[in-house]
Design an enzyme around this catalytic site. Structure first.
Site, mmCIF file in Angstrom:
data_model
loop_
_atom_site.group_PDB
_atom_site.id
_atom_site.type_symbol
_atom_site.label_atom_id
_atom_site.label_comp_id
_atom_site.label_asym_id
_atom_site.label_seq_id
_atom_site.Cartn_x
_atom_site.Cartn_y
_atom_site.Cartn_z
ATOM 1 N N ARG A 52 0.821 -1.226 0.000
ATOM 2 C CA ARG A 52 0.000 0.000 0.000
ATOM 3 C C ARG A 52 0.846 1.264 0.000
ATOM 4 O O ARG A 52 0.365 2.341 -0.352
ATOM 5 C CB ARG A 52 -0.972 -0.020 1.201
ATOM 6 C CG ARG A 52 -1.976 1.113 1.178
ATOM 7 C CD ARG A 52 -3.166 0.885 2.093
ATOM 8 N NE ARG A 52 -2.791 0.397 3.401
ATOM 9 C CZ ARG A 52 -2.270 1.149 4.366
ATOM 10 N NH1 ARG A 52 -2.067 2.431 4.176
ATOM 11 N NH2 ARG A 52 -1.963 0.612 5.538
ATOM 12 N N TYR A 106 -13.625 12.383 -19.053
ATOM 13 C CA TYR A 106 -14.262 11.089 -18.815
ATOM 14 C C TYR A 106 -15.339 11.239 -17.721
ATOM 15 O O TYR A 106 -15.151 12.011 -16.767
ATOM 16 C CB TYR A 106 -13.162 10.094 -18.397
ATOM 17 C CG TYR A 106 -13.669 8.823 -17.810
ATOM 18 C CD1 TYR A 106 -14.429 7.941 -18.557
ATOM 19 C CD2 TYR A 106 -13.395 8.494 -16.477
ATOM 20 C CE1 TYR A 106 -14.911 6.773 -18.002
ATOM 21 C CE2 TYR A 106 -13.865 7.320 -15.916
ATOM 22 C CZ TYR A 106 -14.643 6.464 -16.687
ATOM 23 O OH TYR A 106 -15.112 5.321 -16.131
ATOM 24 N N ASP A 178 -4.586 14.192 -18.397
ATOM 25 C CA ASP A 178 -4.946 12.775 -18.524
ATOM 26 C C ASP A 178 -4.671 12.400 -19.980
ATOM 27 O O ASP A 178 -5.378 12.829 -20.891
ATOM 28 C CB ASP A 178 -6.428 12.575 -18.176
ATOM 29 C CG ASP A 178 -6.865 11.114 -18.319
ATOM 30 O OD1 ASP A 178 -6.206 10.354 -19.048
ATOM 31 O OD2 ASP A 178 -7.888 10.742 -17.709
ATOM 32 N N LYS A 203 -5.926 0.797 -19.709
ATOM 33 C CA LYS A 203 -6.138 0.932 -21.151
ATOM 34 C C LYS A 203 -4.864 0.560 -21.926
ATOM 35 O O LYS A 203 -4.430 -0.579 -21.848
ATOM 36 C CB LYS A 203 -6.612 2.365 -21.440
ATOM 37 C CG LYS A 203 -7.749 2.844 -20.520
ATOM 38 C CD LYS A 203 -8.978 1.994 -20.637
ATOM 39 C CE LYS A 203 -10.226 2.512 -19.963
ATOM 40 N NZ LYS A 203 -10.203 2.898 -18.580
HETATM 41 C C1 LIG Z 1 -9.691 9.119 -20.319
HETATM 42 C C2 LIG Z 1 -9.937 8.253 -19.117
HETATM 43 N N1 LIG Z 1 -9.374 8.579 -17.935
HETATM 44 C C3 LIG Z 1 -9.569 7.842 -16.825
HETATM 45 C C4 LIG Z 1 -10.363 6.715 -16.849
HETATM 46 C C5 LIG Z 1 -10.563 5.918 -15.588
HETATM 47 O O1 LIG Z 1 -9.770 4.777 -15.634
HETATM 48 P P1 LIG Z 1 -10.073 3.448 -14.755
HETATM 49 O O2 LIG Z 1 -11.280 2.816 -15.364
HETATM 50 O O3 LIG Z 1 -8.816 2.648 -14.915
HETATM 51 O O4 LIG Z 1 -10.302 3.901 -13.365
HETATM 52 C C6 LIG Z 1 -10.957 6.328 -18.055
HETATM 53 C C7 LIG Z 1 -11.795 5.117 -18.103
HETATM 54 O O5 LIG Z 1 -12.441 4.825 -19.083
HETATM 55 C C8 LIG Z 1 -10.737 7.112 -19.217
HETATM 56 O O6 LIG Z 1 -11.287 6.788 -20.395
#
Ligand SMILES: Cc1ncc(COP(=O)(O)O)c(C=O)c1O
Length: 385
Positions: A52, A106, A178, A203
């Site tokens: 952790r 997102y 992001d 992803k």
């Molecule tokens: C652009 C983007 N950022 C963050 C996330 C969140 O990721 P996680 O599902 O791994 O928590 C997603 C999820 O689809 C995403 O598309």
């Protein structure tokens, strides 16, 4: 910020980055330390290892590799992309502070900002990222950071970071990006004025639709702050997830390049189809973001979206007829996926609200995998007919 430029090519770093040295008789593949306890030295608190805390061997290697891939001083692996976004921002913001964020983010990120942060006394203003001087106009004396997602989920818009980067430098703020849709193969935000980069490792970084993870990269002192948040909010990843991420990262470059190629072929094919109103792919020369994408990205990416002329009915029929493409909501892995934002990230909005956000009924998002482009196109073609 202090940045280290990547010393080697992206493929080499993706395979070897993070390994300090390889001694004789040691395994080529990093073994998994499936242990949540490590023997502690007696008489000192120094060097205490605990998953952790993010300081166990597998996590440390992957964190170093991610930092190298992004050209950052340090990195950290977390339990999910949302865990990464939350801890990255909690390390920068306190109650009373203010965050300027792109309104094109997102759905989970949007909820975090508008529900959780607001409830914690952190002010958030959502800004249309293409509005000229939009960031500057909404800047407050309490503003501590600007948050941008690019390329944008699900519209695949590619944003120009120059305005936000200029403003953050001028005012001593942090620019947080992001970069999930791009992966470090196609875009490295720190090279374009960002201070912090976040990925959903679920992803492209892992790339096999079998791991949940997130990463953050930035300066060493800042990453230490993120680690403190990760520890107390319990956002560290499981050892097996990190080991799989280590494995997935090794093929990042070859996967993403193939996905870029496949997506470009699909976009070119889709452009000529009478059943498709619009192809959202910045690699196409007449796309509104083509110039920004061409000058800032190393590849146009494996994500694209099609707007079918027949609206919701046509999309429903299209998705049901696909045989190779899998109907599933995530993205970035080797299997090609199709999804409709009206049933995923934008399900909570009305059809009118979605259309206003650039996601009308008939909009299908494609996450292009590594299959043969001919087969992917043939499948799309038979489903459209
Ligand atoms: C652009 C983007 N950022 C963050 C996330 C969140 O990721 P996680 O599902 O791994 O928590 C997603 C999820 O689809 C995403 O598309």
């Amino acid at each position: 910020m202090t940045r280290k430029t990547r010393p080697q090519g992206v493929s080499t770093v993706a395979v070897h980055g993070g390994h300090e040295k390889r001694d004789a008789d040691t395994p080529v593949v990093e073994p998994i330390y499936q242990s949540v306890n490590f023997v502690q030295e007696i008489g000192t608190a120094e060097g205490l290892r605990y998953p952790r805390y993010g300081n166990v061997p597998n996590a440390e290697i992957v964190a170093r590799r991610v930092a190298l891939l992004e050209g950052a001083e340090a990195g950290i692996v977390l339990a999910s992309g949302m865990g990464a976004t939350a801890c990255a921002l909690l390390a920068l913001l306190r109650p009373g502070d203010h965050l300027l964020a792109s309104s094109w983010v997102y759905g989970g990120t949007h909820r975090l900002f508008t529900q959780e942060f607001e409830a914690m006394g952190i002010g958030v203003t959502l800004v249309d990222p293409t509005e000229s001087r939009g960031w500057r106009r909404r800047l407050r004396k309490e503003t501590r950071a600007i948050f941008v997602e690019t390329p944008v989920n699900p519209t695949c818009r590619v944003l120009d970071l120059r305005g936000a980067s200029h403003l953050t430098k001028e005012n001593g703020l942090a620019l947080v990006v992001d970069s999930t849709f791009a992966s470090p193969v196609n875009f490295r935000p720190l090279e374009h004025g960002a201070d912090v980069v976040i990925h959903s490792g679920t992803k492209y970084l892992n790339g096999h639709h079998d791991v949940m993870a997130g990463v953050v990269a930035g300066t060493a002192p800042y990453i230490e702050e993120v680690r403190q948040k990760m520890m107390v909010w319990g956002q560290a990843p499981d050892p097996f997830a990190v080991w799989l991420l280590d494995r997935g990262l090794k093929t990042l470059d070859v996967r993403v390049r193939r996905q870029n190629e496949n997506a470009a072929r699909i976009a070119a094919w889709a452009e000529g189809r009478k059943e498709i109103r619009h192809v959202h792919y910045a690699g196409l020369p007449d796309h509104q973001d083509h110039e920004v994408a061409r000058t800032t990205l190393d590849g146009f990416g494996g994500m694209l979206a099609l707007e079918l002329l027949g609206g919701a009915k046509a999309a429903d029929r299209f998705v049901r007829r696909l045989k190779v493409w899998i109907h599933a909501p995530s993205l970035g892995g080797v299997e090609s996926l199709v999804s409709e934002p009206r049933f995923t990230s934008h399900a909570h909005l009305s059809a009118e609200q979605r259309a206003k956000a650039g996601i009308p009924d008939g909009f299908v998002r494609l996450s292009v995998g590594i299959e043969d482009a001919d087969d992917l196109i043939a499948d799309l073609e038979q489903a459209l007919r």
